[in-house]
Design an enzyme around this catalytic site. Structure first.
Site, PDB file in Angstrom:
ATOM      1  N   CYS A  29       1.029  -1.277   0.118  1.00 29.77           N
ATOM      2  CA  CYS A  29       0.041  -0.005   0.124  1.00 29.77           C
ATOM      3  C   CYS A  29       0.812   1.211  -0.206  1.00 29.77           C
ATOM      4  CB  CYS A  29      -1.024  -0.051   1.280  1.00 29.77           C
ATOM      5  SG  CYS A  29      -0.162  -0.164   2.986  1.00 29.77           S
ATOM      6  N   HIS A 630      34.856 -14.713  14.689  1.00 30.77           N
ATOM      7  CA  HIS A 630      33.356 -14.895  14.671  1.00 30.77           C
ATOM      8  C   HIS A 630      32.930 -15.504  13.391  1.00 30.77           C
ATOM      9  CE1 HIS A 630      29.232 -13.520  14.583  1.00 30.77           C
ATOM     10  NE2 HIS A 630      29.219 -13.098  15.948  1.00 30.77           N
TER      11      HIS A 630
END
Length: 708
Positions: A29, A630
């Site tokens: 929308c 990591h």
């Protein structure tokens, strides 16, 4: 802030809703992406809310999911549907009998799921029309301004051809609104939208409306002397049919399409697939056009008139109550998309009464909303918050010029709980003034913005009410702040650190570190932001002793080489799709696109931390250099699946020792990047940290040089 590219944002949104295979359909929308998902539980709401470019998310029953992105929604939508993985267009995947039964059961979950579905039907029937309704609203506003300044008599019956033509520019939207609503409603119910539009158009043709008040044989017209109204009835095939002008009606197409869907789907079950294209539309029209003309049309008109009359009675007998309830109700309806039914009632009022009394009090809500945004904008200027200033400026422009509140709501107000009570106070003040002054009406459907002020009558009362609402909310937000004192102190501290970093006074900006990384490197992350005078240590184990450092540290200026923990292509942190690592908040280092899942220690030292999920390792060397390895981005969410950890915290390791075996295929299947990151957490304590990027390396090859 690391703003993702449009393509990257589209990819992340797609990943957040569970991938293309989880999308049944996608529409949008004015401000929201609207997903119909196969399984709503697969949507990662937290991850989506955290995306830069996403204002908020709204999960709904029936596996519906909304993502609010503001004015850029059309381009974001286009980027998503044009992704290679969306080639299928989000069409439903084949389902087993068990899945079909499970889906049917799921549709019934939630005590009021049927009510949510009903409002969704109403909303989706109007929402795609937002643009043309706004366009018509602005044309009306311009004409009204010219009328107010005496340039033209906007309401004169003998206007020139020029102004009759201008009238047609906005009346086209409102008059043919039933056809547009019928099209959208049919599309929502998954039947041919052109059949819905055709059925509605049949009772709006000049042939049909021309019979009203005419002397056509079979048409009788009676006049009510008391009310001054007339009613025409046509006798068709010997049956009486009430004639109405359905221009601007909204309840008629909504009722008609609901019944049409049953007829259409029933006909599809009757006729073989190879003849459905001809006979299903044919019989649908043959059944539904007479049904609409004889029954549904008059019923819809009566229902609309009844609602309009009831609300008019409330407005006339208890105007102050009505004027207060409307602005206090809207702030809770708009975020859920439930305000469209009230907008439909506005159109009914204009069509039946010739004016509307809802939009005046509604203006109090809109301007209270915009006032709260203005308060945030002033605070963002005062406190030098660049990102919030940009957000508030765009939201305020969309509101004051376009009358659209969603950018303010989702971009700001729903993110900070202190704003809503202050905004509601503005709504209350504006509504009280509207009620005390006797109400405000309008003869046009208009979005409540600065440009549409002239369409409201009395205009001076409306200006007083919306001004009071605006400045009340703005003052309350500005003088009491939308953040708590603690939040303000933290945000201002981060701002000062970022500004100092920009001036070259510290090594790295202050960036919020995710909880899963913060628990691994609490002390190191702080060291990365506090400046060269600090001393580094990791969360567990404390700093190495002075004697040990003196005995084992390399000579001043000698470089410590950090080896690649995995084989692969070495890239700079700026190329990594993670704002924390890319900003160097966890120190300088490199990213490596891994060739395999064999992860080794990059340096001699002590394993201070090993994540339970196996995705991260904290190492401290003998000289106090703190290194983080990591594996992947957001892989903490895999909860260790695909990670085979071979070490434990507290042990001494040597460069090349195996840390973990990782199933990279499982990481990719889960939708997470596999890039392995290595950073020096206490970069601020070093003379330099030099990454060596742009090369393909084997595990153990030097990729970072650290100098004290």
């Amino acid at each position: 802030m690391n703003t993702p590219t449009p393509e990257a944002l589209a990819e992340k949104i797609l990943r957040g809703v569970g991938g293309p295979e989880n999308i049944e359909s996608l529409t949008h929308c004015a401000t929201r992406l609207r997903f119909q998902l196969h399984d709503g539980t697969k949507a990662d709401q937290a991850a989506l809310d955290a995306l830069d470019g996403v204002m908020g998310t709204v999960p709904q029953s029936g596996d519906r999911f909304q993502i609010v992105v503001g004015g850029a929604v059309a381009s974001v939508y286009a980027n998503i549907v044009n992704l290679p993985s969306m080639t299928g267009g989000g069409t439903p995947r084949p389902q087993s009998d068990a899945e079909v039964k499970a889906e049917i059961r799921a549709k019934g979950r939630g005590r009021f799921a049927w009510l949510d579905t009903f409002f969704e039907y109403l909303s989706d029937s109007f929402r795609p029309l937002l643009g043309v309704l706004l366009g018509a609203s602005l044309i009306i506003a311009i004409a009204s301004m010219l009328d107010a300044f005496g340039v033209v008599d906007f309401r004169a019956a003998d206007k020139s051809a020029t102004w009759v033509f201008v009238d047609s520019m906005w009346r086209s939207v409102l008059y043919f609104l039933p056809i547009m609503v019928a099209y959208n409603a049919a599309k929502k119910l998954r039947i041919d939208p052109w059949v819905g539009a055709t059925v509605m158009a049949a009772v709006m043709t000049p042939n049909f409306t021309g019979m009203i008040g005419s002397k056509t044989p079979g048409v009788t017209t009676t006049t009510n002397a008391t009310l001054g109204t007339s009613e025409s009835v046509a006798h068709v095939f010997g049956l009486p049919m009430q004639l109405n002008d359905y221009g601007g009606q909204v309840f008629v197409p909504l009722l008609m399409v609901a019944l049409l869907a049953l007829v259409y789907k029933g006909l599809k079950r009757i006729f073989p697939e190879n003849v459905q294209m001809v006979f299903v539309p044919f019989f649908s029209m043959l059944i539904m056009i007479p049904m609409t003309a004889f029954l549904i049309g008059p019923m819809g008109v009566w229902a609309g008139n009844g609602l309009g009359t009831g609300l008019s009675w409330l407005n006339g007998n208890a105007p102050i109550v009505f004027a207060i309830v409307i602005p206090l109700l809207y702030p809770f309806l708009v975020p859920l998309g439930l305000h469209w039914p009230l907008n439909a009632l506005m159109l009914v009022n204009i069509n039946t009464l010739g004016y509307d009394f809802i939009q005046g009090p509604m203006g109090a809500w809109n301007f209270a909303c915009f006032g709260a945004t203005a308060g945030v904008l002033l605070l963002s200027i005062r406190h030098r918050e660049k990102d919030m200033r940009q957000t508030a400026t765009g939201a305020l422009a969309a509101g004051l010029l376009g009358g659209i509140s969603e950018p303010s709501l989702y971009g700001i107000h729903l993110r900070f709980k202190r704003i809503y009570p202050r905004m509601l106070a503005g709504c209350l003040v504006g509504g009280l003034i509207v009620g005390i002054l006797g109400g405000v009406d309008t003869k046009a459907f208009a979005f409540t913005s600065l440009l549409t002020i002239p369409v409201f009558d009395p205009m001076i009362k409306y200006i007083i009410a919306i001004s009071a609402a605006f400045f009340t909310s703005m003052a309350l937000v500005y003088f009491s702040d939308y953040r708590t004192k603690e939040e303000r102190a933290q945000v201002n501290g981060e701002r000062d650190a970022a500004e100092a970093a920009a001036r070259g006074e510290v090594a790295a900006p202050a960036v919020t570190v995710p909880a899963e990384d913060r628990e691994l490197v609490a002390a190191g992350a702080v060291a990365a932001t506090r400046g060269p005078a600090s001393t580094g240590s990791v969360a567990a184990g404390g700093p190495a002793s002075a004697d040990a450092v003196a005995a084992e540290a390399p000579a001043a200026g000698k470089g410590l080489e950090l080896a690649a923990p995995v084989a692969g292509r070495v890239v700079g942190l700026g190329e990594v799709e993670d704002p924390v690592f890319a900003s160097r908040a966890l120190g300088e280092g490199v990213g490596i696109e891994p060739a395999d899942g064999h992860v080794v220690a990059p340096v001699d030292g002590e394993l201070i931390t090993v994540a339970d999920t196996g995705h991260a390792f904290g190492i401290r060397t003998a000289d106090g250099t703190e290194v983080l390895v990591h594996i992947g981005i957001d892989t903490v969410k895999m909860n260790g699946k695909g990670f085979d950890v071979r070490v434990e915290a507290g042990r001494k390791i040597s460069a090349g020792d195996l840390l973990a075996e990782v199933d990279l295929g499982a990481v990719r299947a889960a939708g997470y990047p596999t890039v392995t990151l290595m950073t020096v957490l206490n970069t601020a304590d070093m003379a330099s940290v030099e990454p060596h990027t742009g090369q393909d390396v084997a595990a153990g090859a030097p990729v970072v040089t650290v100098r004290r």
